[in-house]
Scaffold this motif. Structure first.
Motif, mmCIF file in Angstrom:
data_model
loop_
_atom_site.group_PDB
_atom_site.id
_atom_site.type_symbol
_atom_site.label_atom_id
_atom_site.label_comp_id
_atom_site.label_asym_id
_atom_site.label_seq_id
_atom_site.Cartn_x
_atom_site.Cartn_y
_atom_site.Cartn_z
ATOM 1 N N GLU A 93 22.555 30.918 -11.784
ATOM 2 C CA GLU A 93 21.498 32.184 -12.584
ATOM 3 C C GLU A 93 19.985 31.319 -12.694
ATOM 4 N N ALA A 94 20.524 29.935 -12.598
ATOM 5 C CA ALA A 94 19.291 28.559 -12.544
ATOM 6 C C ALA A 94 18.416 28.433 -11.401
ATOM 7 N N PHE A 95 16.968 28.427 -12.090
ATOM 8 C CA PHE A 95 16.225 29.003 -10.987
ATOM 9 C C PHE A 95 16.048 27.711 -10.264
ATOM 10 N N ASP A 96 16.329 26.424 -10.535
ATOM 11 C CA ASP A 96 16.250 25.198 -10.338
ATOM 12 C C ASP A 96 17.356 24.662 -9.924
ATOM 13 N N ARG A 97 18.863 25.644 -8.886
ATOM 14 C CA ARG A 97 19.974 25.171 -9.003
ATOM 15 C C ARG A 97 20.402 24.904 -8.136
ATOM 16 N N GLN A 98 21.106 23.737 -7.452
ATOM 17 C CA GLN A 98 21.638 23.496 -6.372
ATOM 18 C C GLN A 98 23.217 23.859 -5.745
ATOM 19 N N GLU A 99 23.187 24.478 -4.720
ATOM 20 C CA GLU A 99 23.734 25.034 -3.933
ATOM 21 C C GLU A 99 24.851 22.956 -3.384
ATOM 22 N N CYS A 100 26.085 23.102 -3.753
ATOM 23 C CA CYS A 100 26.704 22.442 -3.924
ATOM 24 C C CYS A 100 28.059 22.732 -3.504
ATOM 25 N N VAL A 101 28.887 20.592 -3.301
ATOM 26 C CA VAL A 101 30.179 20.956 -2.345
ATOM 27 C C VAL A 101 31.505 19.768 -3.154
ATOM 28 N N VAL A 102 32.106 20.550 -4.489
ATOM 29 C CA VAL A 102 32.712 19.630 -5.173
ATOM 30 C C VAL A 102 33.503 19.342 -5.338
ATOM 31 N N LEU A 103 34.114 17.906 -5.198
ATOM 32 C CA LEU A 103 35.145 17.333 -4.394
ATOM 33 C C LEU A 103 35.606 16.573 -6.084
ATOM 34 N N MET A 104 36.677 16.651 -6.196
ATOM 35 C CA MET A 104 37.900 17.018 -7.400
ATOM 36 C C MET A 104 38.327 15.799 -7.040
ATOM 37 N N GLY A 105 39.508 15.108 -7.144
ATOM 38 C CA GLY A 105 40.725 14.538 -6.651
ATOM 39 C C GLY A 105 40.837 13.196 -8.256
ATOM 40 N N GLU A 106 42.753 13.755 -8.711
ATOM 41 C CA GLU A 106 43.234 12.772 -8.536
ATOM 42 C C GLU A 106 44.611 12.234 -8.330
ATOM 43 N N SER A 107 45.039 11.662 -9.031
ATOM 44 C CA SER A 107 45.928 9.957 -8.676
ATOM 45 C C SER A 107 46.260 9.607 -9.539
ATOM 46 N N ILE A 108 47.862 10.008 -9.736
ATOM 47 C CA ILE A 108 49.446 9.776 -11.214
ATOM 48 C C ILE A 108 48.785 7.851 -10.639
ATOM 49 N N ALA A 109 48.457 7.344 -9.296
ATOM 50 C CA ALA A 109 48.248 5.878 -10.084
ATOM 51 C C ALA A 109 46.618 5.135 -10.298
ATOM 52 N N GLU A 110 46.096 5.910 -9.573
ATOM 53 C CA GLU A 110 44.492 6.155 -9.754
ATOM 54 C C GLU A 110 43.484 6.269 -10.624
#
Length: 199
Positions: free
Chosen positions: A106-123
Motif C-alpha cells: 500500500e506504500a506510495f513508493d513501493r518497489q516491485e521485486c523478486v525476493v530470493l531466499m537461500g539456505e544451506s545447512i553447510a553455508e
C-alpha cells in the motif's frame, strides 16, 4: 502442487541454486508477467527439485504451501534450498523514520521485486531483493541490483525451510507419509526421479 526440474539440473552450491532460481524467475516474469512462489531443493540424491503451489488464493493457502515446502525439504533430505517469489518492498530513507504500520503493498513508493531466499545447512543463509524493471508498456525489461545483500536473520512464512540438521531415515519417512496424506506424491528413483509430481 507440482514439481519439475529447472534449467540447470546439477547445482552443487547455494549460489548455484540461487542462480537457477533467478533464471526461473526471469523466465516466468518475461513469459507471464509474474512469478508464483517456487521452492528449489537439492535432495540427498543430488537431484534438483522445483516445488510450487497450484494456487495461492489466500493466507491459508500461503501458510499451507510454506508447511508443505518444509516437509518436502525433510522428505528429500535436502541440504540446500532456495525460495523465489514476488513481493512489494518498501525501503526507508536515511535519516527518516519508516512507518512500520503501512503495508509495503500500500506504500506510495513501493518497489516491485523478486525476493530470493537461500539456505544451506553447510553455508547458512543468503538473500537477494532484486527490483523488477519494466519498460513504458509494463513489459519486463530486467532486474536492478539487489537492494539488500545481507540480513541478520530472514523471517516470515517462507524462511527457515531446512531443518537444522540432516534428517535421518525415520524422520524422512514420516515427512513422506505426511506429504502423501496431503496428496503430494514423492518422486521415485530412476531417470525421471525428481522430475515431476502433482497434488
Amino acid at each position: 502442487m507440482s514439481a519439475r526440474m529447472s534449467h540447470n539440473s546439477n547445482p552443487k552450491t547455494l549460489d548455484d541454486l540461487m542462480a537457477n532460481a533467478l533464471h526461473y524467475a526471469e523466465y516466468c516474469i518475461r513469459g507471464t508477467g509474474n512469478l508464483p512462489p517456487t521452492l528449489f531443493l537439492v535432495g540427498r540424491d543430488g537431484k534438483q527439485i522445483m516445488f510450487m503451489p497450484q494456487n495461492l488464493a489466500d493466507v491459508n493457502a500461503k501458510d499451507n504451501f510454506a508447511q508443505m515446502s518444509k516437509l518436502m525439504a525433510v522428505a528429500t533430505g535436502a541440504t540446500i534450498a532456495a525460495m523465489a517469489l514476488e513481493a512489494w518492498v518498501k525501503t526507508g530513507k536515511v535519516g527518516e523514520t519508516m512507518d512500520m504500520t503501512e503495508m509495503p503493498s500500500e506504500a506510495f513508493d513501493r518497489q516491485e521485486c523478486v525476493v530470493l531466499m537461500g539456505e544451506s545447512i553447510a553455508e547458512g543463509q543468503k538473500q537477494q531483493i532484486l527490483p523488477i524493471i519494466r519498460s513504458g508498456n509494463h513489459k519486463f525489461f530486467g532486474f536492478g541490483d539487489s537492494i539488500v545483500e545481507k540480513l541478520d536473520k530472514m523471517e516470515g512464512r517462507f524462511s527457515q525451510l531446512l531443518p537444522t540438521k540432516v534428517p535421518d531415515e525415520k524422520i524422512r519417512a514420516l515427512a513422506i507419509a505426511m506429504l502423501k496424506v496431503k496428496g503430494v506424491k514423492q518422486p521415485k528413483g530412476g531417470p525421471e526421479a525428481g522430475r515431476r509430481f502433482r497434488r
